[in-house]
Design a protein around this motif. Structure first.
Motif, PDB file in Angstrom:
ATOM      1  N   ALA A 172       5.690  -1.040  -1.616  1.00 29.10           N
ATOM      2  CA  ALA A 172       4.956  -0.037  -2.392  1.00 29.10           C
ATOM      3  C   ALA A 172       3.965  -0.697  -3.330  1.00 29.10           C
ATOM      4  O   ALA A 172       4.209  -1.784  -3.869  1.00 29.10           O
ATOM      5  CB  ALA A 172       5.924   0.830  -3.185  1.00 29.10           C
ATOM      6  N   GLY A 173       2.834  -0.041  -3.534  1.00 32.34           N
ATOM      7  CA  GLY A 173       1.825  -0.547  -4.445  1.00 32.34           C
ATOM      8  C   GLY A 173       1.013  -1.690  -3.874  1.00 32.34           C
ATOM      9  O   GLY A 173       0.287  -2.373  -4.607  1.00 32.34           O
ATOM     10  N   LYS A 174       1.117  -1.916  -2.566  1.00 26.97           N
ATOM     11  CA  LYS A 174       0.375  -2.989  -1.900  1.00 26.97           C
ATOM     12  C   LYS A 174      -0.231  -2.434  -0.614  1.00 26.97           C
ATOM     13  O   LYS A 174       0.369  -1.593   0.063  1.00 26.97           O
ATOM     14  CB  LYS A 174       1.308  -4.156  -1.546  1.00 26.97           C
ATOM     15  N   TRP A 175      -1.421  -2.909  -0.284  1.00 25.80           N
ATOM     16  CA  TRP A 175      -2.004  -2.499   0.994  1.00 25.80           C
ATOM     17  C   TRP A 175      -1.084  -2.927   2.129  1.00 25.80           C
ATOM     18  O   TRP A 175      -0.349  -3.910   2.013  1.00 25.80           O
ATOM     19  CB  TRP A 175      -3.379  -3.125   1.201  1.00 25.80           C
ATOM     20  N   HIS A 179       0.441   4.310  -6.166  1.00 20.53           N
ATOM     21  CA  HIS A 179       1.324   4.259  -4.998  1.00 20.53           C
ATOM     22  C   HIS A 179       2.641   3.578  -5.366  1.00 20.53           C
ATOM     23  O   HIS A 179       3.715   3.984  -4.904  1.00 20.53           O
ATOM     24  CB  HIS A 179       0.648   3.526  -3.845  1.00 20.53           C
ATOM     25  N   GLY A 180       2.560   2.567  -6.211  1.00 18.38           N
ATOM     26  CA  GLY A 180       3.788   1.931  -6.678  1.00 18.38           C
ATOM     27  C   GLY A 180       4.647   2.890  -7.482  1.00 18.38           C
ATOM     28  O   GLY A 180       5.872   2.922  -7.336  1.00 18.38           O
ATOM     29  N   PRO A 235      -9.904   4.985 -14.479  1.00 26.59           N
ATOM     30  CA  PRO A 235     -11.038   4.570 -13.632  1.00 26.59           C
ATOM     31  C   PRO A 235     -10.691   4.734 -12.159  1.00 26.59           C
ATOM     32  O   PRO A 235      -9.626   4.278 -11.723  1.00 26.59           O
ATOM     33  CB  PRO A 235     -11.231   3.101 -13.999  1.00 26.59           C
ATOM     34  N   PHE A 236     -11.571   5.406 -11.419  1.00 26.70           N
ATOM     35  CA  PHE A 236     -11.255   5.643 -10.015  1.00 26.70           C
ATOM     36  C   PHE A 236     -11.585   4.386  -9.213  1.00 26.70           C
ATOM     37  O   PHE A 236     -12.626   4.263  -8.571  1.00 26.70           O
ATOM     38  CB  PHE A 236     -12.014   6.848  -9.473  1.00 26.70           C
ATOM     39  N   GLU A 237     -10.646   3.441  -9.270  1.00 27.30           N
ATOM     40  CA  GLU A 237     -10.795   2.152  -8.613  1.00 27.30           C
ATOM     41  C   GLU A 237      -9.599   1.912  -7.707  1.00 27.30           C
ATOM     42  O   GLU A 237      -8.505   2.433  -7.945  1.00 27.30           O
ATOM     43  CB  GLU A 237     -10.901   1.035  -9.655  1.00 27.30           C
ATOM     44  N   SER A 238      -9.813   1.092  -6.677  1.00 25.37           N
ATOM     45  CA  SER A 238      -8.759   0.884  -5.691  1.00 25.37           C
ATOM     46  C   SER A 238      -7.505   0.270  -6.303  1.00 25.37           C
ATOM     47  O   SER A 238      -6.383   0.552  -5.868  1.00 25.37           O
ATOM     48  CB  SER A 238      -9.274   0.002  -4.547  1.00 25.37           C
ATOM     49  N   ARG A 239      -7.655  -0.564  -7.343  1.00 24.15           N
ATOM     50  CA  ARG A 239      -6.468  -1.174  -7.961  1.00 24.15           C
ATOM     51  C   ARG A 239      -5.564  -0.132  -8.597  1.00 24.15           C
ATOM     52  O   ARG A 239      -4.332  -0.283  -8.609  1.00 24.15           O
ATOM     53  CB  ARG A 239      -6.877  -2.230  -8.981  1.00 24.15           C
ATOM     54  N   PHE A 240      -6.152   0.956  -9.100  1.00 29.71           N
ATOM     55  CA  PHE A 240      -5.328   2.010  -9.688  1.00 29.71           C
ATOM     56  C   PHE A 240      -4.705   2.894  -8.605  1.00 29.71           C
ATOM     57  O   PHE A 240      -3.640   3.476  -8.823  1.00 29.71           O
ATOM     58  CB  PHE A 240      -6.155   2.832 -10.665  1.00 29.71           C
ATOM     59  N   PRO A 264      -4.189   3.168   4.143  1.00 30.33           N
ATOM     60  CA  PRO A 264      -4.071   1.812   3.582  1.00 30.33           C
ATOM     61  C   PRO A 264      -2.663   1.330   3.285  1.00 30.33           C
ATOM     62  O   PRO A 264      -2.461   0.128   3.096  1.00 30.33           O
ATOM     63  CB  PRO A 264      -4.886   1.906   2.293  1.00 30.33           C
ATOM     64  N   PHE A 265      -1.693   2.245   3.242  1.00 29.50           N
ATOM     65  CA  PHE A 265      -0.328   1.835   2.898  1.00 29.50           C
ATOM     66  C   PHE A 265       0.595   1.941   4.109  1.00 29.50           C
ATOM     67  O   PHE A 265       0.296   2.640   5.080  1.00 29.50           O
ATOM     68  CB  PHE A 265       0.212   2.698   1.762  1.00 29.50           C
ATOM     69  N   ARG A 266       1.698   1.258   4.025  1.00 33.24           N
ATOM     70  CA  ARG A 266       2.671   1.331   5.111  1.00 33.24           C
ATOM     71  C   ARG A 266       3.250   2.727   5.237  1.00 33.24           C
ATOM     72  O   ARG A 266       3.534   3.205   6.339  1.00 33.24           O
ATOM     73  CB  ARG A 266       3.797   0.312   4.877  1.00 33.24           C
TER      74      ARG A 266
END
Length: 353
Positions: free
Chosen positions: A129-132, A117-118, A107-112, A198-200
Motif C-alpha cells: 500500500a502507498g506504493k506504485w 492510498h497508504g 496539493p494535487f500531486e502524485s506523492r499525495f 497504478p496500484f496493485r
C-alpha cells in the motif's frame, strides 16, 4: 501516453448536450453556495448520511460488504474493524475524512495520491500500500458462466511511475492554461488513472476518492453532502460501459473520451439535483424525519418495508423510524399490511409529510 497530450482532439468542439451539462452544473454550484448559508443544520444531516453511503457504496462496487449497523459504527469511529471487509471500509472512511477536511488544500500531486492510498489500506497490513505497483496487473470481468473478459489493458508496472508523473503534470498544465472546463479535466484524469491502474489493489476506490478530491480542487462541494459513490453504484452497468467505450484504443491515442465524459458529467448533475431535492426537505430540526418521509413519498411502490427505510436513512435509529411510522399511521397517511416476516406498510396518500 496520457489523454492530456491531445485535449484539443477530445474537447475542441463540444456537442451541445455536453455544453448544457456544464451550464447546469455551474448554475447548481451557485445555488449550492446559497444552500450552505441558509441551511447549515440540514446540510450537516446530509453530510453524515453521505459519509455512510460513500463508504458503503464504493466498497460494495468491489463486492466488499458489512451490515449497516457495523458500517455506521465504523464511520462514527466507535468500534475497531473485526474482519477484512471492515478493515477496507474503515480505511475508506479515514481517507474520506482527510479529503473532506483538507481536500482543497492538499496539493494535487502524485506523492499525495500514494500517501492517501497508504491511508486507505492502513487497517489491512498490506505492505504494498502507498506504493506504485511492482508487477503488472489485469482488469478483468468475471461472468456467471465462468468466462473472463479483459475490460482494458493497464499500463505496465515499469511504465507506471512515469505515467503518473506525466498524468499529474498534464492535469496541472491544463488547469493553468484554462482552455478547457475544469470538470472536463477531472473526467480526463480519472479515466487515465483507471487505465494506468497504478496500484496493485484498490484502484477503483482510489479513483472515486480522487474524483471527490478533484471536485473540491475545482470548487465543487456537492460530494460533501451527496454520495458520488452511491450514484456510481446505482449506475454500475453504465459506469463500466462508458469506461469500456472510452478506453478502447487508449494506448494508441485513438480513444474517445466522450462516453466517459458524458457519464461523469451526468453523475455530477445527478448529485446537484439530489442535493437540491434533499435540502428542500431537510430543515434542521426535522431533518431525520424528512429522510423517512422523503423515501415514503418518492417510492415508486405504495408498499414498503422498514428495512427499505433503514437503508434510505443512514444514521436514523429503528426506534425513531417506528415513532415516525406510528405518527404517520395516526395521521392516516399509511397503514400496516401483512403479518410476521412479510409485514410492511402501505402509503395511502401522496402528500406524506
Amino acid at each position: 501516453m496520457t489523454s492530456f497530450q491531445d485535449l484539443d482532439r477530445h474537447f475542441g468542439a463540444l456537442p451541445p448536450e455536453r455544453v448544457q451539462a456544464l451550464v447546469v452544473i455551474a448554475e447548481a454550484r451557485g445555488r449550492e453556495e446559497v444552500l450552505r448559508r441558509q441551511n447549515p443544520a440540514g446540510l450537516e444531516t446530509l453530510r453524515a448520511v453521505a459519509l455512510i453511503q460513500s463508504a458503503e457504496a464504493s466498497n460494495a462496487i468491489e463486492n466488499i460488504h458489512a451490515s449497516r449497523e457495523r458500517i455506521e459504527a465504523l464511520i462514527a469511529d466507535k468500534t475497531t474493524p473485526q474482519n477484512r471487509s471492515e478493515q477496507e471500509i474503515a480505511g475508506y472512511r479515514l481517507v474520506l475524512d482527510q479529503i473532506h477536511a483538507n481536500g482543497p488544500d492538499i496539493p494535487f500531486e502524485s506523492r499525495f495520491v500514494e500517501q492517501l492510498h497508504g491511508s486507505l489500506s492502513r487497517f489491512t497490513g498490506d505492505r504494498t500500500a502507498g506504493k506504485w505497483k511492482g508487477v503488472d496487473n489485469r482488469v478483468e470481468e468475471h461472468h456467471p458462466d465462468g468466462t473472463v473478459v479483459e475490460r482494458f489493458r493497464p499500463v505496465s508496472a515499469a511504465d507506471t511511475p512515469t505515467a503518473m508523473k506525466d498524468l499529474h503534470a498534464g492535469f496541472a498544465r491544463a488547469m493553468q492554461e484554462g482552455r478547457h472546463a475544469p470538470l472536463l479535466l477531472v473526467a480526463t484524469y480519472v479515466l487515465d488513472f483507471l487505465v494506468i491502474h497504478p496500484f496493485r489493489d484498490r484502484n477503483g476506490r482510489m479513483a472515486r476518492l480522487n474524483t471527490l478530491w478533484l471536485l473540491y480542487v475545482c470548487g465543487h462541494e456537492v460530494g460533501r453532502y451527496i454520495s458520488i459513490e452511491k450514484l456510481i453504484e446505482e449506475s454500475r452497468e453504465t459506469y463500466y460501459e462508458a469506461l469500456h467505450r472510452s478506453t478502447l484504443g487508449w494506448h494508441e491515442r485513438k480513444h474517445d473520451l466522450g462516453p466517459w465524459t458524458d457519464y461523469f458529467l451526468g453523475i455530477v448533475v445527478a448529485a446537484y439535483r439530489e442535493l437540491e431535492n434533499r435540502t428542500a426537505l431537510v430543515n434542521g430540526r426535522g431533518s431525520k424525519r424528512a429522510l423517512i418521509t422523503f423515501y415514503i413519498r418518492a417510492s415508486l411502490s405504495d408498499e414498503f418495508k422498514v428495512a427499505q427505510i433503514r437503508d434510505a436513512s443512514p444514521g436514523v435509529s429503528d426506534a425513531y423510524i417506528s415513532k415516525v411510522l406510528g405518527e404517520l399511521k395516526a395521521d392516516g397517511a399509511i397503514e400496516p399490511v401483512g403479518r410476521g416476516r412479510g409485514a410492511g406498510w402501505r402509503r395511502l396518500r401522496p402528500d406524506v409529510e
